[in-house]
Each structure stands twice: as C-alpha cells, then as structure tokens.
Design a protein around this motif. Structure first.
Motif, PDB file in Angstrom:
ATOM      1  N   ALA A  62       0.833  -1.202   0.000  1.00 34.75           N
ATOM      2  CA  ALA A  62       0.000   0.000   0.000  1.00 34.75           C
ATOM      3  C   ALA A  62       0.872   1.259   0.000  1.00 34.75           C
ATOM      4  O   ALA A  62       0.607   2.210  -0.748  1.00 34.75           O
ATOM      5  N   ILE A  63       1.908   1.259   0.820  1.00 37.38           N
ATOM      6  CA  ILE A  63       2.800   2.426   0.885  1.00 37.38           C
ATOM      7  C   ILE A  63       3.537   2.615  -0.432  1.00 37.38           C
ATOM      8  O   ILE A  63       3.656   3.739  -0.944  1.00 37.38           O
ATOM      9  N   ALA A  64       4.027   1.519  -1.007  1.00 40.13           N
ATOM     10  CA  ALA A  64       4.762   1.625  -2.267  1.00 40.13           C
ATOM     11  C   ALA A  64       3.863   2.099  -3.404  1.00 40.13           C
ATOM     12  O   ALA A  64       4.294   2.853  -4.282  1.00 40.13           O
ATOM     13  N   LEU A  65       2.607   1.670  -3.396  1.00 39.10           N
ATOM     14  CA  LEU A  65       1.702   1.998  -4.491  1.00 39.10           C
ATOM     15  C   LEU A  65       1.117   3.399  -4.383  1.00 39.10           C
ATOM     16  O   LEU A  65       0.907   4.083  -5.401  1.00 39.10           O
ATOM     17  N   PHE A  66       0.844   3.860  -3.135  1.00 40.32           N
ATOM     18  CA  PHE A  66       0.100   5.105  -2.972  1.00 40.32           C
ATOM     19  C   PHE A  66       0.866   6.201  -2.243  1.00 40.32           C
ATOM     20  O   PHE A  66       0.466   7.353  -2.305  1.00 40.32           O
ATOM     21  N   GLY A  67       1.946   5.858  -1.562  1.00 43.05           N
ATOM     22  CA  GLY A  67       2.730   6.846  -0.843  1.00 43.05           C
ATOM     23  C   GLY A  67       2.275   7.019   0.591  1.00 43.05           C
ATOM     24  O   GLY A  67       1.086   7.193   0.850  1.00 43.05           O
ATOM     25  N   GLU A  68       3.242   6.969   1.524  1.00 40.92           N
ATOM     26  CA  GLU A  68       2.898   7.149   2.935  1.00 40.92           C
ATOM     27  C   GLU A  68       2.298   8.530   3.162  1.00 40.92           C
ATOM     28  O   GLU A  68       2.784   9.538   2.633  1.00 40.92           O
ATOM     29  N   GLY A  69       1.218   8.570   3.933  1.00 35.69           N
ATOM     30  CA  GLY A  69       0.516   9.818   4.182  1.00 35.69           C
ATOM     31  C   GLY A  69      -0.627  10.085   3.227  1.00 35.69           C
ATOM     32  O   GLY A  69      -1.355  11.067   3.396  1.00 35.69           O
ATOM     33  N   VAL A 155       5.303  10.881   9.003  1.00 38.60           N
ATOM     34  CA  VAL A 155       5.001  10.910   7.567  1.00 38.60           C
ATOM     35  C   VAL A 155       3.670  10.249   7.245  1.00 38.60           C
ATOM     36  O   VAL A 155       3.216  10.318   6.103  1.00 38.60           O
ATOM     37  N   ALA A 156       3.047   9.597   8.230  1.00 42.00           N
ATOM     38  CA  ALA A 156       1.748   8.975   7.981  1.00 42.00           C
ATOM     39  C   ALA A 156       0.603   9.968   8.087  1.00 42.00           C
ATOM     40  O   ALA A 156      -0.522   9.658   7.695  1.00 42.00           O
ATOM     41  N   LEU A 157       0.854  11.164   8.596  1.00 39.90           N
ATOM     42  CA  LEU A 157      -0.208  12.154   8.743  1.00 39.90           C
ATOM     43  C   LEU A 157      -0.658  12.658   7.370  1.00 39.90           C
ATOM     44  O   LEU A 157       0.146  12.723   6.435  1.00 39.90           O
ATOM     45  N   PRO A 158      -1.929  13.065   7.270  1.00 41.76           N
ATOM     46  CA  PRO A 158      -2.434  13.559   5.980  1.00 41.76           C
ATOM     47  C   PRO A 158      -2.066  15.011   5.708  1.00 41.76           C
ATOM     48  O   PRO A 158      -2.557  15.600   4.746  1.00 41.76           O
ATOM     49  N   VAL A 159      -1.223  15.603   6.557  1.00 44.60           N
ATOM     50  CA  VAL A 159      -0.833  16.996   6.379  1.00 44.60           C
ATOM     51  C   VAL A 159       0.677  17.135   6.527  1.00 44.60           C
ATOM     52  O   VAL A 159       1.347  16.281   7.114  1.00 44.60           O
ATOM     53  N   THR A 160       1.206  18.220   5.996  1.00 45.78           N
ATOM     54  CA  THR A 160       2.574  18.646   6.264  1.00 45.78           C
ATOM     55  C   THR A 160       2.512  19.974   6.996  1.00 45.78           C
ATOM     56  O   THR A 160       1.490  20.674   6.979  1.00 45.78           O
ATOM     57  N   ALA A 161       3.617  20.345   7.654  1.00 47.63           N
ATOM     58  CA  ALA A 161       3.660  21.569   8.443  1.00 47.63           C
ATOM     59  C   ALA A 161       4.787  22.472   7.957  1.00 47.63           C
ATOM     60  O   ALA A 161       5.819  21.999   7.488  1.00 47.63           O
ATOM     61  N   ALA A 162       4.563  23.761   8.084  1.00 47.15           N
ATOM     62  CA  ALA A 162       5.573  24.733   7.686  1.00 47.15           C
ATOM     63  C   ALA A 162       5.397  25.993   8.512  1.00 47.15           C
ATOM     64  O   ALA A 162       4.314  26.276   9.050  1.00 47.15           O
ATOM     65  N   ALA A 163       6.496  26.775   8.607  1.00 46.56           N
ATOM     66  CA  ALA A 163       6.437  28.041   9.316  1.00 46.56           C
ATOM     67  C   ALA A 163       5.802  29.109   8.429  1.00 46.56           C
ATOM     68  O   ALA A 163       5.701  28.958   7.208  1.00 46.56           O
ATOM     69  N   THR A 164       5.340  30.153   9.054  1.00 51.23           N
ATOM     70  CA  THR A 164       4.834  31.318   8.320  1.00 51.23           C
ATOM     71  C   THR A 164       5.712  32.523   8.676  1.00 51.23           C
ATOM     72  O   THR A 164       6.692  32.401   9.423  1.00 51.23           O
ATOM     73  N   ALA A 165       5.355  33.680   8.182  1.00 57.69           N
ATOM     74  CA  ALA A 165       6.102  34.894   8.514  1.00 57.69           C
ATOM     75  C   ALA A 165       6.006  35.203   9.999  1.00 57.69           C
ATOM     76  O   ALA A 165       6.901  35.840  10.572  1.00 57.69           O
ATOM     77  N   ASN A 166       4.937  34.702  10.621  1.00 55.41           N
ATOM     78  CA  ASN A 166       4.795  34.839  12.068  1.00 55.41           C
ATOM     79  C   ASN A 166       5.365  33.582  12.719  1.00 55.41           C
ATOM     80  O   ASN A 166       4.809  32.494  12.567  1.00 55.41           O
ATOM     81  N   LEU A 167       6.454  33.700  13.425  1.00 54.77           N
ATOM     82  CA  LEU A 167       7.166  32.531  13.927  1.00 54.77           C
ATOM     83  C   LEU A 167       6.406  31.756  14.988  1.00 54.77           C
ATOM     84  O   LEU A 167       6.779  30.643  15.337  1.00 54.77           O
ATOM     85  N   TYR A 168       5.334  32.348  15.524  1.00 57.40           N
ATOM     86  CA  TYR A 168       4.531  31.631  16.525  1.00 57.40           C
ATOM     87  C   TYR A 168       3.417  30.799  15.861  1.00 57.40           C
ATOM     88  O   TYR A 168       2.582  30.238  16.547  1.00 57.40           O
ATOM     89  N   GLU A 169       3.447  30.709  14.539  1.00 56.76           N
ATOM     90  CA  GLU A 169       2.422  29.982  13.801  1.00 56.76           C
ATOM     91  C   GLU A 169       2.975  28.712  13.167  1.00 56.76           C
ATOM     92  O   GLU A 169       4.163  28.611  12.851  1.00 56.76           O
ATOM     93  N   CYS A 170       2.073  27.760  12.969  1.00 55.99           N
ATOM     94  CA  CYS A 170       2.376  26.483  12.301  1.00 55.99           C
ATOM     95  C   CYS A 170       1.309  26.276  11.240  1.00 55.99           C
ATOM     96  O   CYS A 170       0.130  26.111  11.568  1.00 55.99           O
ATOM     97  N   LYS A 171       1.707  26.303   9.987  1.00 58.70           N
ATOM     98  CA  LYS A 171       0.739  26.140   8.903  1.00 58.70           C
ATOM     99  C   LYS A 171       0.674  24.683   8.472  1.00 58.70           C
ATOM    100  O   LYS A 171       1.684  24.092   8.096  1.00 58.70           O
ATOM    101  N   LEU A 172      -0.519  24.125   8.535  1.00 56.59           N
ATOM    102  CA  LEU A 172      -0.744  22.744   8.084  1.00 56.59           C
ATOM    103  C   LEU A 172      -1.374  22.771   6.691  1.00 56.59           C
ATOM    104  O   LEU A 172      -2.298  23.552   6.446  1.00 56.59           O
ATOM    105  N   THR A 173      -0.899  21.895   5.816  1.00 55.82           N
ATOM    106  CA  THR A 173      -1.426  21.795   4.459  1.00 55.82           C
ATOM    107  C   THR A 173      -1.725  20.340   4.139  1.00 55.82           C
ATOM    108  O   THR A 173      -0.886  19.457   4.373  1.00 55.82           O
ATOM    109  N   ALA A 174      -2.927  20.063   3.632  1.00 55.39           N
ATOM    110  CA  ALA A 174      -3.284  18.691   3.254  1.00 55.39           C
ATOM    111  C   ALA A 174      -2.345  18.192   2.165  1.00 55.39           C
ATOM    112  O   ALA A 174      -1.882  18.962   1.307  1.00 55.39           O
TER     113      ALA A 174
END
Length: 494
Positions: A62-69, A155-174
C-alpha cells in the motif's frame, strides 16, 4: 433408462471414454466472492498508475503503491484492521482535479514570551496524536517550531507543516488537493486528561480552502467486467454521487447483475447531515453520519465497509449492529447525538454510530439512503441494508446454480417427468430445483415459510425460445433490533 452418449454413434474405433463432471461436487450453500474497493487519492511518491484497479494485500505494498501519508494508505490500514481474513481489498487511485487546491490551517501559539510552566503540547490530526514536550525556557515561537518538526516527522499524517512569517504559527497543508482535505479534523485536547501548560493558548482553526472536485467517471470505466460488493468512496458531492448511483442502479438490473453497494461517511451538524441525506435516495448507498468525531470520514467509511462486508460474507442477513470499529475515535463526552437525533438520522437514511464512554464507536443500525418511490411516496422496502445484502446473495446463488449445474440441458414443454439419464429441463424439474434451493436458504436462516413459497412459486417452460421462466416470492429472514416487554405488576397475594 437411456443414458446420454459420450462419443458419437458414428465413431467405431474400440475406445474407452471417461468423463469427470464437477458441476455437482459442491452441495449446499456456496460462498459468494466478495471484494472491498477503496477509492481515493494517492501521492506522487506512489508507484501505481492513476485510474487503475489494483489488489493490495500488505501494508508495504500500500505504501509503495500510494505513498505514505496518502488518503488511500490510511483507508487501507483502517479497512485491513476491520476486515476478516479472506476479504480481498482492491484500491483505485483517482486523479485530483487539475486545478485542485489543498486545504490549510494556521495554528497559532500564544502568548509570546516564555512559558509559565513545563508540560506537553498535543495536536490531534485526523485522530492521530502528535505531542511535544515544552519547558519554561520555551517561547511561543519555539513551541511552534517543535510542533512543525513533530508533524513533519510523522510521515503517515495527511498533512505537512511549515512556518509562516509569524514565527509563533504552524501552517498545516493537506497532502492532496480538493475539498476532502477540509474534513481533516484538528484539535488540541481530546481525552479528559489532555492538559496544556497553564497560560499557553493553542488556537486551531478548522482545515479550509480545499477546492475543486475530482471526477469519478474513470472509476466507472475501470469497473467494466469487475465487481466489488462494497465500494468505499469519499467524494460525497452531488455530481459524483449521481454518477455512482446511476452506475449502481444499472448493475442491479437483470441484464447486468454485477451488483454492489457504496458506503461513505459525512460529518456535520444534524441539520447539515439530514439536508445532505434529503437529496439522496439510492438503495445501493449507505452513509455513516457523525458529528464532532476525530477520525477522517474516508477512514471511517473504510473501517465500516470492511466490517460490514466481512459480516455479509459469513451471513448476509445478520444485522450489522454492535460491531466495534477498530481505530475509530468518536466525539468526546457530551458531543454525540442524543437518542432523538440518532432516530432522526436513521429516518433520514443515515447510519449514526453508537459511541462508548471511551469514545470508541460501534455500528448501530445500517440503513440505505432509500426513502421514497420514484413518485415520491414514502417507502422502506429497500431501506434495510441487510435485506439488500440478502437478496444480492440470493440472486447470485440462484444464477450460479443454473449456470454451473444446468447448462447444456435440453428443454421440454410437454414432458411431465424428466427422462432418467437425459439432461432435459422441464417445469417439474424447475420447480424441484427452486424448492430445493429454498430449503437450503431456510436451513441457513436466510429464508422462511416454505408453504407460502410453494404456493406462490410459478414455473413455466417456453420451449420455442428455450427459456425456463420462474417467478418466486422468497420470505427473507429479517433482523432483530427492538424488544418490547409489558409487565403487569401484581403486588401481594393472588
């Protein structure tokens, strides 16, 4: 007795001919082949081609065919956790819309400055818990950075995280585009013993902004000559639902008989769920209706679909009730439906869950979306999923019985008794076959009332067209959901 010849009468060479015929080798009921089909998105890292049906047996595959996450890996895991041994799981990676936009959420950690106390900061993403330890040396900015790293480490989560211009924030993206990403549940605390450090505030907006629907039309094309008895599809918009409902209706016709059912899940308020259900009326679709739960709807549908089809493989008439869904995280205490709301969901054609004190969920009662006839009259004749599953098996068994045991027969309209040794289909033989099969179904607890069945059974032979015509009225066994007890109390002496 006149036995049929194995060799032509004009073949005169001394010879011994022996024939093995396995058409009667299996007596009694046979197991209908069942398949669970998961429809969803893959990631670019997945090696399978889009719009391709593939059977997936192991997690590594399943992981090889569809990608983890990916959506499909999460669905496969939940389906596997709730499937009995022997249930094949097929998957179909559907392409996102070419202009799809991924859903996002920006989590804010406040107030600024050092934390007042040490502790743990947790984040639930689609029911999966991510946590980081924090100390009084940390600030809102460092807590946000820790959360970003923790999310990306899983890496199994359906989102990734990144910083924004505001360092106290965490942006999640599907990880994929489209509106399904809006249904990824986010929250900080879930269980009663989840505690954030004093004075720390974690603001978690719902995922939003996911847009541009995929098109399930390639799935319909790929299903030509393929039958899945239970299909899990996460796309619940009207356009894709209409495509699926039309295909399913065609598959249930007598000239197709590749019937199956679709399961999906929707999350929302009572008003939102019943409004959605009011636009649907297919007896071949059943919908889990939830509110304020953690588990992603497509994962819940995969869990329930696997559990339902596993039960149907054992006994299609058994009610799918009281079955615990492994891995499901339901609404927290006080946030589930009331009993009146549970009933409203069922009447509207939805299937709410029973939620336990530990927030786990079990199937309560499975109904279909069907509520009305085409003329708009209220009708529950195809509302019970167990009835649909029972008659699917009933039809399959009778069709395959004639296909395997009575092919190559002649047919006679005026012979009252089959000639011994001759393969001749007659009215009497047709009646014997149907009654014999009904006895099998009665013994298996799928049908009842042989007297009624005999009286209503009609068998005709159409000799010129080579047809045996049968009309029967099976009395199927139904399901026990309610018990009523009236106790007339007598106090003292009688």
């Amino acid at each position: 007795m006149s036995l049929p010849n194995l060799l032509s009468l004009s073949f005169l060479v001394p010879f011994v001919a022996a024939k093995n015929d396995f058409s009667r080798a299996i007596r009694g009921l046979r197991g209908m082949q069942r398949r669970l089909l998961l429809v969803g998105h893959k990631l670019a890292a997945g090696g399978v081609a889009l719009n391709t049906l593939v059977t997936v047996t192991t997690e590594a595959d399943a992981i090889a065919l569809f990608g983890e996450g990916s959506m499909l890996v999460a669905m496969w895991r939940d389906a596997k956790a709730n499937a009995d041994l022997g249930l094949p799981i097929d998957c179909f990676a559907i392409a996102p819309n070419g202009s799809a936009v991924a859903a996002t959420s920006i989590i804010a950690i406040t107030p600024p400055g050092n934390l007042a106390m040490s502790g743990e900061v947790m984040l639930y993403v689609g029911g999966e818990r991510v946590s980081v330890g924090v100390t009084t040396a940390d600030t809102a900015n460092t807590v946000a950075t820790k959360l970003i790293n923790a999310v990306n480490a899983n890496v199994a989560l359906p989102v990734t995280a990144a910083a924004t211009a505001n360092l106290y924030e965490c942006k999640l993206t599907a990880r994929w585009g489209g509106p399904t990403g809006n249904d990824i549940d986010l929250r900080t605390t879930y269980y009663t013993d989840d505690r954030l450090p004093n004075s720390l505030i974690v603001t978690v907006p719902a995922m939003s902004g996911g847009a541009a629907l995929p098109d399930v039309t390639p799935l319909i094309a790929a299903m030509n000559l393929y039958r899945a008895t239970e299909i899990v599809c996460p796309f619940t918009d009207s356009t894709n639902m209409a495509i699926l409902e039309t295909e399913l209706a065609a598959r249930w016709l007598a000239n197709n008989m590749q019937d199956g059912t679709v399961i999906n899940a929707i999350r929302g308020t009572e008003a939102a769920n019943t409004t959605w259900l009011s636009t649907r009326n297919s007896p071949h679709v059943h919908t889990i209706t939830t509110t304020k739960d953690c588990t992603n709807p497509w994962e819940l549908a995969a869990s329930a679909g696997a559990a339902i089809e596993s039960l149907a493989a054992i006994d299609p008439a058994m009610p799918a009730t009281g079955i615990k869904l492994a891995g499901y995280k339901g609404p927290s205490q006080g946030n589930h439906w009331t009993i009146d709301q549970l009933n409203n969901m069922l009447v509207a054609g939805g299937c709410p869950l029973q939620i336990a004190p530990d927030y786990s969920g079990t199937l309560l009662r499975m109904v279909t979306n069907y509520k009305k006839t085409t003329s708009g009259a209220a009708d529950r004749s195809m509302a019970e999923l167990a009835w649909i599953k029972t008659m699917s098996y009933y039809r399959w068994f009778h069709v395959t019985e004639f296909q395997t045991k009575y092919q190559g027969f002649k047919i006679a309209q005026y012979i009252t008794d089959p000639i011994p040794g001759q393969k001749i289909m007659t009215k009497q033989l047709g009646e014997e076959i149907m009654i014999g099969l009904y006895k099998l179904f009665m013994d298996a607890g799928l049908c009842q009332n042989m007297d009624y069945y005999r009286k209503t059974l009609v068998v005709e032979v159409d000799g010129p067209n080579g047809k045996l015509k049968v009309q029967d009225e099976p009395v199927i066994v139904t399901q026990h959901y309610q018990t009523e007890i009236s106790s007339f109390v007598v106090a003292g002496q009688v």
